[in-house]
Design an enzyme around this catalytic site. Structure first.
Site, PDB file in Angstrom:
ATOM      1  N   LYS A   1      59.524 -24.166  -6.256  1.00  0.00           N
ATOM      2  CA  LYS A   1      59.965 -22.831  -5.857  1.00  0.00           C
ATOM      3  C   LYS A   1      59.217 -22.390  -4.603  1.00  0.00           C
ATOM      4  O   LYS A   1      58.034 -22.028  -4.680  1.00  0.00           O
ATOM      5  CB  LYS A   1      59.711 -21.837  -6.995  1.00  0.00           C
ATOM      6  CG  LYS A   1      60.493 -22.157  -8.271  1.00  0.00           C
ATOM      7  CD  LYS A   1      60.194 -21.153  -9.361  1.00  0.00           C
ATOM      8  CE  LYS A   1      60.845 -21.527 -10.694  1.00  0.00           C
ATOM      9  NZ  LYS A   1      62.299 -21.589 -10.682  1.00  0.00           N
ATOM     10  N   THR A   2      59.899 -22.438  -3.450  1.00  0.00           N
ATOM     11  CA  THR A   2      59.259 -22.045  -2.185  1.00  0.00           C
ATOM     12  C   THR A   2      60.253 -21.290  -1.305  1.00  0.00           C
ATOM     13  O   THR A   2      61.472 -21.365  -1.508  1.00  0.00           O
ATOM     14  CB  THR A   2      58.789 -23.280  -1.379  1.00  0.00           C
ATOM     15  OG1 THR A   2      59.944 -24.039  -0.989  1.00  0.00           O
ATOM     16  CG2 THR A   2      57.843 -24.155  -2.171  1.00  0.00           C
TER      17      THR A   2
ATOM     18  N   CYS B   1      55.348 -21.909  -5.117  1.00  0.00           N
ATOM     19  CA  CYS B   1      54.474 -22.703  -4.250  1.00  0.00           C
ATOM     20  C   CYS B   1      53.349 -23.378  -5.039  1.00  0.00           C
ATOM     21  O   CYS B   1      52.203 -22.924  -5.036  1.00  0.00           O
ATOM     22  CB  CYS B   1      53.894 -21.885  -3.111  1.00  0.00           C
ATOM     23  SG  CYS B   1      53.162 -23.016  -1.894  1.00  0.00           S
TER      24      CYS B   1
ATOM     25  N   CYS C   1      56.064 -27.843   1.286  1.00  0.00           N
ATOM     26  CA  CYS C   1      54.802 -27.203   0.940  1.00  0.00           C
ATOM     27  C   CYS C   1      53.746 -27.592   1.980  1.00  0.00           C
ATOM     28  O   CYS C   1      53.290 -28.731   1.989  1.00  0.00           O
ATOM     29  CB  CYS C   1      54.375 -27.658  -0.453  1.00  0.00           C
ATOM     30  SG  CYS C   1      52.901 -26.818  -1.022  1.00  0.00           S
TER      31      CYS C   1
ATOM     32  N   ASP D   1      63.494 -18.387  -6.494  1.00  0.00           N
ATOM     33  CA  ASP D   1      62.551 -18.585  -7.597  1.00  0.00           C
ATOM     34  C   ASP D   1      63.133 -18.253  -8.973  1.00  0.00           C
ATOM     35  O   ASP D   1      62.635 -18.747  -9.989  1.00  0.00           O
ATOM     36  CB  ASP D   1      61.299 -17.709  -7.388  1.00  0.00           C
ATOM     37  CG  ASP D   1      60.498 -18.120  -6.162  1.00  0.00           C
ATOM     38  OD1 ASP D   1      60.844 -19.135  -5.530  1.00  0.00           O
ATOM     39  OD2 ASP D   1      59.518 -17.401  -5.838  1.00  0.00           O
TER      40      ASP D   1
HETATM   41  C1  FAD Z   1      50.193 -17.248  -2.348  1.00  0.00           C
HETATM   42  C2  FAD Z   1      51.577 -17.770  -2.056  1.00  0.00           C
HETATM   43  C3  FAD Z   1      51.726 -18.835  -1.187  1.00  0.00           C
HETATM   44  C4  FAD Z   1      52.985 -19.330  -0.898  1.00  0.00           C
HETATM   45  N1  FAD Z   1      53.092 -20.343   0.009  1.00  0.00           N
HETATM   46  C5  FAD Z   1      54.313 -20.774   0.378  1.00  0.00           C
HETATM   47  C6  FAD Z   1      54.448 -21.739   1.421  1.00  0.00           C
HETATM   48  O1  FAD Z   1      53.468 -22.188   2.020  1.00  0.00           O
HETATM   49  N2  FAD Z   1      55.692 -22.148   1.761  1.00  0.00           N
HETATM   50  C7  FAD Z   1      56.803 -21.646   1.144  1.00  0.00           C
HETATM   51  O2  FAD Z   1      57.905 -22.033   1.524  1.00  0.00           O
HETATM   52  N3  FAD Z   1      56.705 -20.736   0.132  1.00  0.00           N
HETATM   53  C8  FAD Z   1      55.503 -20.288  -0.258  1.00  0.00           C
HETATM   54  N4  FAD Z   1      55.384 -19.322  -1.243  1.00  0.00           N
HETATM   55  C9  FAD Z   1      56.549 -19.018  -2.118  1.00  0.00           C
HETATM   56  C10 FAD Z   1      57.572 -18.059  -1.519  1.00  0.00           C
HETATM   57  O3  FAD Z   1      56.966 -16.871  -1.085  1.00  0.00           O
HETATM   58  C11 FAD Z   1      58.620 -17.770  -2.586  1.00  0.00           C
HETATM   59  O4  FAD Z   1      59.088 -18.977  -3.128  1.00  0.00           O
HETATM   60  C12 FAD Z   1      59.804 -16.989  -2.013  1.00  0.00           C
HETATM   61  O5  FAD Z   1      59.385 -15.728  -1.575  1.00  0.00           O
HETATM   62  C13 FAD Z   1      60.921 -16.874  -3.051  1.00  0.00           C
HETATM   63  O6  FAD Z   1      61.923 -15.999  -2.618  1.00  0.00           O
HETATM   64  P1  FAD Z   1      62.779 -15.193  -3.699  1.00  0.00           P
HETATM   65  O7  FAD Z   1      63.781 -14.400  -2.934  1.00  0.00           O
HETATM   66  O8  FAD Z   1      63.255 -16.105  -4.758  1.00  0.00           O
HETATM   67  O9  FAD Z   1      61.718 -14.226  -4.400  1.00  0.00           O
HETATM   68  P2  FAD Z   1      60.900 -13.047  -3.725  1.00  0.00           P
HETATM   69  O10 FAD Z   1      60.772 -13.249  -2.265  1.00  0.00           O
HETATM   70  O11 FAD Z   1      59.650 -12.904  -4.514  1.00  0.00           O
HETATM   71  O12 FAD Z   1      61.836 -11.783  -3.940  1.00  0.00           O
HETATM   72  C14 FAD Z   1      62.185 -11.276  -5.206  1.00  0.00           C
HETATM   73  C15 FAD Z   1      62.577  -9.816  -4.992  1.00  0.00           C
HETATM   74  O13 FAD Z   1      63.182  -9.316  -6.181  1.00  0.00           O
HETATM   75  C16 FAD Z   1      62.783  -7.973  -6.332  1.00  0.00           C
HETATM   76  N5  FAD Z   1      62.927  -7.599  -7.737  1.00  0.00           N
HETATM   77  C17 FAD Z   1      62.210  -8.027  -8.802  1.00  0.00           C
HETATM   78  N6  FAD Z   1      62.658  -7.446  -9.914  1.00  0.00           N
HETATM   79  C18 FAD Z   1      63.691  -6.648  -9.560  1.00  0.00           C
HETATM   80  C19 FAD Z   1      64.584  -5.784 -10.279  1.00  0.00           C
HETATM   81  N7  FAD Z   1      64.504  -5.627 -11.606  1.00  0.00           N
HETATM   82  N8  FAD Z   1      65.524  -5.130  -9.563  1.00  0.00           N
HETATM   83  C20 FAD Z   1      65.652  -5.299  -8.224  1.00  0.00           C
HETATM   84  N9  FAD Z   1      64.830  -6.068  -7.506  1.00  0.00           N
HETATM   85  C21 FAD Z   1      63.861  -6.733  -8.162  1.00  0.00           C
HETATM   86  C22 FAD Z   1      61.336  -7.956  -5.866  1.00  0.00           C
HETATM   87  O14 FAD Z   1      60.931  -6.651  -5.495  1.00  0.00           O
HETATM   88  C23 FAD Z   1      61.373  -8.921  -4.693  1.00  0.00           C
HETATM   89  O15 FAD Z   1      61.568  -8.246  -3.470  1.00  0.00           O
HETATM   90  C24 FAD Z   1      54.137 -18.776  -1.530  1.00  0.00           C
HETATM   91  C25 FAD Z   1      53.992 -17.684  -2.393  1.00  0.00           C
HETATM   92  C26 FAD Z   1      52.726 -17.179  -2.652  1.00  0.00           C
HETATM   93  C27 FAD Z   1      52.580 -15.985  -3.568  1.00  0.00           C
END
Ligand code: FAD
Length: 491
Positions: A385-386, A242, A420, A377
């Protein structure tokens, strides 16, 4: 809101490497929180909120999954690595394809919250509002067990090694688990430790970071404690999740200072490593207008390299002149940490040179291993990345995998859709939506570069509702169908 003294707030798994071993005074310090929710809720907003809270209350916490009681297997037809936004969403979709008993998720779930206890799944986008006191931290989490699709096995462990040539992975506890299809959804790693003086600097006041569950309430505390001086907001020289979030908290802080009569005493500075305020011209132009109107200072190519939290000083390096540094004293500092691919991926064979999972940008299938897929991400998809991008990717990936399972070629193509919601105050949002070409792909039939209350309500209430009730359950693949509807099938 839970005070810091009550809160046993552990950082989320994705920040573990640089953070969680050093739980320190800031975890336990007494942080008095007065939510700003009351201040910002208009009667209309409350009605709207109420409607969606009703929906949310009917949702997950009680629907505990039963999968953990099943005997653990060491082979799964579909194995999902990571139980964040992408992992849970894909597990729900795969359950519908192959049956719950053939799907497993590996997720350590290290985050915790008072009342909810250990093992919490977080909706991270709402942390922007938590850091500004407009939402409570507790509203961002649900027990992980409640979001794992029922019947799907939850392997509560960390992935330690990937071996795609043998179709298996190894966990931290030494388990070897094999699969037919692998979905990698490990998110992005927060590297606070790459900034000298952090993370230990968070034990001092006046500093916070919305990017971690352990530091987001410190942002709100720093905002409330602000008296006069520099309020500094940073953006690192790495990819981030984000990319709008580092500046959203600046606009909210400025609004907070105005509401509390401190604006004239605040010098608000956005020090960014980037060369522009936002990647999409249409929204960048709108943001620059706001920045000028509200007298905010933006310094480009400035990278935070050190925090001297005891002296309230931040050190920035000029990226155009390596080695040239500037020390700025602060009354409040919001840190967006450097980020990178998770270490476990960096050393695996499934990544590109930068450490991201190397997938086809249209189908999300791995470029070398045809039974491996990536989402979110941790991938090298060249888009912002969102969670909104994850939603759109989940629909495409679902179709890709279903065709691969039938030995057919993937057909659906991801266009890089991401979104975003640029929060510009306690009741206004610019809703940026765009694709791989950085071209706006707006859902609504009005100019989304204008700040709107309706878009704020979407961000604050409707999107969390969609997330918990539809996306994680595999029913939300982004707003493309709404866009078609609103634009009468023209886009
Ligand atoms: C402050 C903030 C504001 C944001 N605002 C927005 C917004 O307004 N709109 C929007 O769309 N997005 C927003 N985002 C971004 C959004 O939250 C992420 O892009 C999204 O969560 C990505 O999903 P993901 O599954 O790729 O990663 P995540 O949801 O982070 O999940 C990754 C998972 O992998 C697990 N993991 C890590 N390492 C290991 C391992 N070795 N073994 C097993 N599991 C592991 C973690 O525990 C976690 O549960 C924001 C994020 C933040 C921090």
């Amino acid at each position: 809101m839970a005070s810091g003294s009550e809160a046993d707030v552990s950082p989320p798994a994705h920040s573990r490497d640089t953070f969680s071993h050093r739980r320190s005074a800031w975890d336990r310090s007494s942080v008095k929180m007065t939510p700003l929710v009351a201040v910002v809720s208009s009667p209309h907003a409350r009605l709207f909120t109420c409607f969606f809270k009703l929906g949310a209350q009917q949702a997950s916490p009680l629907q505990l999954h039963t999968g953990t009681s099943l005997a653990a297997k060491n082979y799964h037809e579909v194995l999902v690595l990571g139980g964040g936004s992408g992992g849970i969403t894909m597990a729900s979709r795969m359950k519908k394809r192959v049956g719950a008993e053939n799907v497993a998720i590996i997720e350590p779930s290290e985050g915790s919250l008072p009342l909810l206890g250990a093992c919490v799944h977080f909706y991270q986008p709402i942390w922007t509002l938590v850091g500004a006191g407009a939402k409570q931290l507790s509203s961002s989490g649900r027990p992980t067990a409640s979001v794992i699709p029922s019947g799907v096995e939850w392997i509560k462990d960390r992935v330690a090694e990937l071996n795609p040539d043998k179709n298996c992975i190894r966990t931290d506890t030494g388990k070897e688990i094999s699969y037919k299809y692998l979905i990698i959804a490990l998110g992005i790693q927060l590297d606070y430790g790459k900034i000298k003086g952090l993370p230990e600097g968070f034990s001092q006041p006046k500093i916070g970071s919305n990017y971690s569950v352990g530091t987001v309430e410190k942002t709100w505390k720093a905002l409330q404690d602000f008296k006069e001086g520099n309020a500094i907001f940073t953006f690192p020289n790495t990819p981030v999740k984000c990319a709008g979030a580092p500046q959203k908290i600046m606009y909210l802080s400025e609004d907070y200072f105005r509401k509390t009569g401190k604006r004239s005493k605040a010098n608000i500075i956005f020090n960014t490593s980037l060369g522009s305020i936002f990647g999409v011209k249409k929204y960048a132009d709108a943001l620059m207008e706001i920045i000028q109107e509200r007298n905010l200072t933006v310094n480009y190519k400035q990278n935070l390299i050190e925090v001297r939290a005891d002296k309230q000083e931040a050190v920035f390096e000029n990226m155009d002149k390596p080695g040239e540094t500037q020390v700025i004293s602060y009354e409040m500092l919001h840190v967006t940490p450097p980020m990178s691919a998770p270490d476990v991926l960096k050393k695996s064979p499934v990544v590109d040179d930068a450490g991201w999972v190397d997938v086809d940008k249209e189908t999300l299938q791995h470029k070398k291993y045809s039974n491996v897929f990536g989402i979110g991400d941790c991938t090298n998809l060249p888009t912002s990345k969102t969670a909104a991008a994850v939603a759109a990717q989940s629909g495409i990936l679902d179709r890709t995998i279903s065709l691969i399972m039938k030995n057919e070629a993937p057909m659906k193509k991801y266009d890089g859709y991401t979104s975003c919601p640029l929060v510009t105050s306690y009741n206004r949002v610019i809703l940026a939506e765009f694709d791989y070409n950085l071209q706006p792909v707006e859902t609504f039939p009005f100019d989304q570069s204008k700040q709107r209350l309706s878009m704020y309500l979407m961000k604050a209430d409707m999107m969390p509702f969609l997330y918990w009730n539809m996306m994680l359950k595999g029913y939300w693949g982004g707003p493309a169908f709404l866009r078609k509807l609103f634009h009468l099938g023209m886009s």
